[in-house]
Design an enzyme around this catalytic site. Structure first.
Site, PDB file in Angstrom:
ATOM      1  N   TYR A  56      18.913 -15.553  59.033  1.00 21.70           N
ATOM      2  CA  TYR A  56      19.108 -14.591  60.194  1.00 21.70           C
ATOM      3  C   TYR A  56      20.410 -14.767  60.938  1.00 21.70           C
ATOM      4  CZ  TYR A  56      14.322 -13.630  59.297  1.00 21.70           C
ATOM      5  OH  TYR A  56      13.009 -13.247  58.689  1.00 21.70           O
ATOM      6  N   HIS A 140      11.387 -18.694  51.598  1.00 20.44           N
ATOM      7  CA  HIS A 140      12.043 -17.489  52.146  1.00 20.44           C
ATOM      8  C   HIS A 140      12.521 -16.760  50.835  1.00 20.44           C
ATOM      9  CE1 HIS A 140      14.556 -15.257  55.319  1.00 20.44           C
ATOM     10  NE2 HIS A 140      13.657 -14.396  54.845  1.00 20.44           N
TER      11      HIS A 140
END
Length: 342
Positions: A56, A140
């Site tokens: 992110y 992830h």
């Protein structure tokens, strides 16, 4: 705000969580002051679970989250981050990130689900956040890396959990089939399920949710607005569904659900937040929130009353699957909940 425990761990999550992807400048710039105000408002609303990732904003989300939390009592909140994408120097920067975040691309992502990659990623996340520990770590998006993720990354996380370094471990993805495999075949405690258990998509009832119940594990639900289509009281043409323009039949279905919500004295977004929490395996709904106004709105929606009769009515109108297990209320019985946050 009430908490629910990740099954068979000591980690408790507030029912509503703060998703920090957008404060990493997802799609557009989020000013630092807005990010800080969002996090402060989340804290004031009783939110104590915060989720981030190196992906992110090429570390920006982790940096901003850590800066906001460093002055808070460390045992009062839970932080999760993710592994699988190492941040390494970019040998060919073009000036801006190419994966949806409005940040400089001095770094790039490098897929790595090896044991060494996991350890390096966690160490780097601690440096960026300035925190003394992560409470929960997910693999992830291991969609294309099942073997290494299952054989190397998850055992590495399990070792850290068993040593007391981590409180819980899991995997996060946009698909449900592989998440069910993680629950059944690996030491994962929890999975972060994006968009597959919502008012418009209950496909997780075919795999992830039965696996979680069968093995005594937990689910964190994200993407509950399906990229935006369920985020307004009245869905409009041109809204997004799973990151693309919503097809007309789904817009019509969302409007039909909204009409039933109105008849029961609630709203579509309030029901969208409440719905996943009606399943016994779901312990949290985490929402991406960019500024204080979004946080305040979502916290209000979460705390509003969604009558149990709504779910029965939606099933009767064939707007929910018949096998959706919904209780009379939107929260677990009081005996199964932890006290509210101070």
């Amino acid at each position: 705000m009430h908490r629910r425990k990740i099954h068979r761990t000591g980690v408790e999550l507030t029912e509503l969580g703060f998703g920090a992807s957008v404060i990493g400048n997802l799609y557009r710039t989020t000013p630092a002051a807005d990010a800080a105000a969002a996090l402060d408002t989340a804290w004031d609303a009783g939110i104590r679970y915060f989720d981030t990732a190196p992906h992110y904003g090429l570390g920006l989300s982790e940096q901003r989250l850590g800066a906001a939390l460093h002055r808070r009592p460390r045992d009062a909140y839970v932080v999760s981050s993710k592994v699988g994408r190492l941040l390494v120097p970019n040998e060919d920067p073009r000036g801006v990130d190419s994966e949806g975040f409005v940040v400089r691309d001095d770094l790039r992502r490098q897929w790595d689900f090896s044991r060494d990659g996991v350890l390096r990623s966690i160490e780097a996340s601690l440096e960026r956040t300035g925190l003394d520990r992560l409470d929960l770590v997910y693999l992830h998006d291991p969609d294309d890396h099942w073997r290494q993720a299952a054989d190397e990354a998850m055992p590495a996380l399990a070792d850290l959990r068993d040593q007391g370094v981590l409180g819980a471990i899991g995997a996060g993805m946009n698909q449900s089939a592989m998440l069910a495999r993680f629950l059944r075949e690996t030491p994962a405690d929890v999975v972060m399920l994006a968009g597959r258990y919502t008012l418009l998509d209950q496909s997780a009832l075919d795999d992830v949710l039965p696996a979680a119940e069968e093995h005594g594990k937990s689910v964190v639900a994200v993407g509950v607005f399906n990229s935006g289509l369920l985020s307004r009281d009245r869905p409009a043409d041109g809204m997004k569904y799973d990151y693309q323009d919503a097809p007309p039949h789904l817009v019509a279905r969302a409007r039909a659900i909204a009409d039933v919500c109105t008849a029961h004295g609630t709203t579509l977004p309030a029901a969208a937040i409440a719905f996943p929490l009606t399943h016994p395996a779901v312990v949290n709904v985490t929402l991406g929130m960019r500024n204080a106004e979004q946080v305040a709105r979502n916290a209000h929606l979460h705390m509003s009353t969604v009558p149990g009769a709504l779910w029965d009515d939606l099933r009767a109108r064939e707007l929910l699957r018949d096998d959706v297990p919904v209780p009379d209320g939107v929260h677990a019985p009081a005996a199964e909940r932890s006290p509210q946050c101070p």
